[in-house]
Design a protein around this motif. Structure first.
Motif, mmCIF file in Angstrom:
data_model
loop_
_atom_site.group_PDB
_atom_site.id
_atom_site.type_symbol
_atom_site.label_atom_id
_atom_site.label_comp_id
_atom_site.label_asym_id
_atom_site.label_seq_id
_atom_site.Cartn_x
_atom_site.Cartn_y
_atom_site.Cartn_z
ATOM 1 N N LEU A 151 0.831 -1.214 0.000
ATOM 2 C CA LEU A 151 0.000 0.000 0.000
ATOM 3 C C LEU A 151 0.859 1.254 0.000
ATOM 4 C CD1 LEU A 151 -2.914 -0.827 2.474
ATOM 5 C CD2 LEU A 151 -3.152 -0.120 0.086
ATOM 6 N N GLN A 152 1.872 1.289 0.838
ATOM 7 C CA GLN A 152 2.713 2.477 0.920
ATOM 8 C C GLN A 152 3.418 2.737 -0.407
ATOM 9 O OE1 GLN A 152 5.250 2.725 4.570
ATOM 10 N NE2 GLN A 152 3.952 1.111 5.337
ATOM 11 N N THR A 153 3.984 1.687 -0.962
ATOM 12 C CA THR A 153 4.729 1.838 -2.215
ATOM 13 C C THR A 153 3.812 2.306 -3.334
ATOM 14 O OG1 THR A 153 6.249 0.086 -1.550
ATOM 15 C CG2 THR A 153 6.184 0.652 -3.892
ATOM 16 N N GLU A 154 2.648 1.688 -3.423
ATOM 17 C CA GLU A 154 1.758 2.031 -4.533
ATOM 18 C C GLU A 154 1.113 3.397 -4.355
ATOM 19 O OE1 GLU A 154 1.628 0.545 -7.382
ATOM 20 O OE2 GLU A 154 3.128 -0.869 -6.604
ATOM 21 N N MET A 155 0.916 3.832 -3.107
ATOM 22 C CA MET A 155 0.390 5.177 -2.906
ATOM 23 C C MET A 155 1.434 6.216 -3.291
ATOM 24 S SD MET A 155 -1.884 4.614 0.577
ATOM 25 C CE MET A 155 -2.276 6.336 0.852
ATOM 26 N N GLU A 156 2.699 5.923 -3.005
ATOM 27 C CA GLU A 156 3.777 6.817 -3.447
ATOM 28 C C GLU A 156 3.829 6.847 -4.972
ATOM 29 O OE1 GLU A 156 7.274 5.321 -1.557
ATOM 30 O OE2 GLU A 156 6.654 5.955 0.445
ATOM 31 N N GLN A 157 3.654 5.689 -5.583
ATOM 32 C CA GLN A 157 3.687 5.632 -7.044
ATOM 33 C C GLN A 157 2.510 6.382 -7.635
ATOM 34 O OE1 GLN A 157 6.217 4.280 -8.999
ATOM 35 N NE2 GLN A 157 5.059 5.432 -10.522
ATOM 36 N N LEU A 158 1.364 6.289 -6.963
ATOM 37 C CA LEU A 158 0.195 7.036 -7.422
ATOM 38 C C LEU A 158 0.491 8.537 -7.430
ATOM 39 C CD1 LEU A 158 -2.816 7.349 -8.180
ATOM 40 C CD2 LEU A 158 -3.344 7.260 -5.735
ATOM 41 N N ALA A 159 1.136 9.013 -6.373
ATOM 42 C CA ALA A 159 1.486 10.432 -6.315
ATOM 43 C C ALA A 159 2.391 10.809 -7.487
ATOM 44 C CB ALA A 159 2.178 10.756 -4.990
ATOM 45 N N ALA A 160 3.356 9.951 -7.766
ATOM 46 C CA ALA A 160 4.264 10.212 -8.889
ATOM 47 C C ALA A 160 3.508 10.200 -10.212
ATOM 48 C CB ALA A 160 5.385 9.170 -8.901
ATOM 49 N N ASN A 161 2.571 9.279 -10.348
ATOM 50 C CA ASN A 161 1.794 9.189 -11.589
ATOM 51 C C ASN A 161 0.906 10.421 -11.775
ATOM 52 O OD1 ASN A 161 2.924 6.710 -12.150
ATOM 53 N ND2 ASN A 161 1.199 5.530 -11.364
ATOM 54 N N VAL A 162 0.340 10.904 -10.685
ATOM 55 C CA VAL A 162 -0.474 12.125 -10.772
ATOM 56 C C VAL A 162 0.372 13.279 -11.301
ATOM 57 C CG1 VAL A 162 -1.657 13.894 -9.391
ATOM 58 C CG2 VAL A 162 -2.149 11.467 -8.995
ATOM 59 N N GLU A 163 1.540 13.409 -10.746
ATOM 60 C CA GLU A 163 2.432 14.498 -11.172
ATOM 61 C C GLU A 163 2.855 14.320 -12.628
ATOM 62 O OE1 GLU A 163 3.619 17.108 -9.089
ATOM 63 O OE2 GLU A 163 2.294 16.441 -7.480
ATOM 64 N N SER A 164 3.167 13.099 -13.016
ATOM 65 C CA SER A 164 3.645 12.869 -14.387
ATOM 66 C C SER A 164 2.546 13.090 -15.417
ATOM 67 C CB SER A 164 4.226 11.459 -14.525
ATOM 68 O OG SER A 164 3.197 10.496 -14.427
ATOM 69 N N HIS A 165 1.294 13.031 -14.993
ATOM 70 C CA HIS A 165 0.174 13.318 -15.895
ATOM 71 C C HIS A 165 -0.265 14.781 -15.830
ATOM 72 C CE1 HIS A 165 -0.214 8.893 -16.102
ATOM 73 N NE2 HIS A 165 -0.860 9.131 -17.232
#
Lengths: 155, 202
Positions: A70-84
């Motif tokens: 969960l922690q890793t994927e929530m961090e990745q979600l944040a990165a994906n939001v920014e990259s979009h």
């Protein structure tokens, strides 16, 4: 636990003001839990310029691994939001873990048998800016798909 | 009943600070007395997230209304405030807004409907403020300009130059507000809470 002398009342947006606090329900959505086929029910709405994506979720597996996923994927979600091209307002989840054990006594000694997995019930919310609802929803769905894959891989 | 509106942008640290404030006020309460503080929490998500943590810290948590208190559920807010005052007669009611709310509108609504004045504390995220200021300028100005006190939060995560820049920007938007520095690690400092409550904790 002694209750503190502060009373708190919580309001949280829901589709209906009379709807009780939600738990995972059967509906159209992702089929993703390793223990059963409970599905993810994601709600999406826009307030001001923010898209709010939220859901309840249920996991079952090894506790440390689930939390790490969960922690890793929530961090990745944040990165994906920014990259979009979006901006993260707030991405958060609350989780409650339940371990099961049976304590049994027949003569003079208690025998304790513990379950192999932990059940994890959670509530999730992602509030993002400058992303449309469809994209935001898709990113959250992808996040939970990846969580599922990691849990299944660990089993 | 005195009212404190705790506002500020998403993820600025409102809930973490609220727990520190609640502990401060709870210490003042005696076991035999009814709660001195009622806390109203408004979340933007369809599911409550912060209430679970608050509940796990030993606070009673109840669902009251849905939506954003400054707009979509303004009527429900007024009804809730009346209900709380009538049923509990607390010393303080603290309303934690969503990160997208304009605290000034809530204050105006409460004054217009109930002739109640409120104190506004706005929390600013020192770590992200300069980055999000441009795209969210109207909202941030709206949240800061009406505040009686502004907490520059997460000072443990940034350098002095960043904090100072934050304070300068806040001052430009609100010359009158008291400006304090805060962080989660210092949430136990009573001096901060005395300032937040306007020296009116008791």
């Amino acid at each position: 636990m002694m209750k503190k002398k502060v009373r708190m009342m919580v309001g949280a947006p829901s589709p209906s003001a009379n709807m009780p606090k939600t738990r995972p329900v059967r509906s159209q959505g992702l089929n993703w839990c390793t223990a059963d086929d409970r599905e993810l029910h994601i709600t999406v709405r826009t307030q001001e310029e923010a898209v709010v994506v939220s859901c309840d979720f249920h996991l079952q597996g090894e506790k440390t691994g689930m939390m790490a996923a969960l922690q890793t994927e929530m961090e990745q979600l944040a990165a994906n939001v920014e990259s979009h091209g979006g901006i993260v307002g707030h991405i958060k989840a609350s989780v409650e873990c339940q371990d099961t054990a049976v304590i049994s006594v027949t003569l003079d000694r208690a025998d304790v048998r513990c379950g192999n997995t932990t059940e994890l019930q959670g509530s999730f919310a992602a509030i993002v800016l400058f992303l449309d609802e469809t994209k935001a929803r898709k990113l959250v769905e992808t996040m939970f798909e990846n969580v599922k894959k990691k849990i299944q891989t660990a089993v | 009943m005195r009212i404190l509106i705790l506002g500020g942008f998403l993820g600025s640290g409102k809930t973490s600070l609220l727990m520190g404030l609640a502990h401060f006020l709870a210490r003042e309460a005696k076991e035999q007395e009814p709660p001195r503080v009622i806390i109203l929490e408004n979340e933007a998500g369809a599911q409550g997230v912060d209430d679970a943590l608050l509940r796990s810290r030993g606070f009673e948590v109840e669902n009251l209304f849905a939506g954003c208190a400054c707009c979509t559920v303004g009527t429900e807010l007024i009804q809730s405030v009346c209900y709380i005052e009538e049923k509990y007669a607390p010393d303080w009611m603290i309303l934690e807004t969503t990160g997208l709310a304009y605290p000034g509108l809530i204050r105006d609504n409460l004054f217009a409907a109930l002739n109640k004045t409120c104190r506004i504390c706005t929390v600013v995220d020192a770590q992200r403020f300069t980055r999000i200021f441009k795209p969210m300028e109207a909202l941030l100005k709206g949240q800061i300009s009406c505040a009686d006190i502004v907490l520059i939060n997460k000072i443990d995560l940034v350098d002095e130059q960043t904090i100072q820049k934050c304070e300068d920007m806040v001052r430009q938007m609100n010359e009158k507000a008291v400006c304090c520095r805060s962080c989660a690690a210092d949430a136990g400092q009573d001096e901060i809470w005395e300032q937040v409550l306007g020296g009116d904790a008791v």
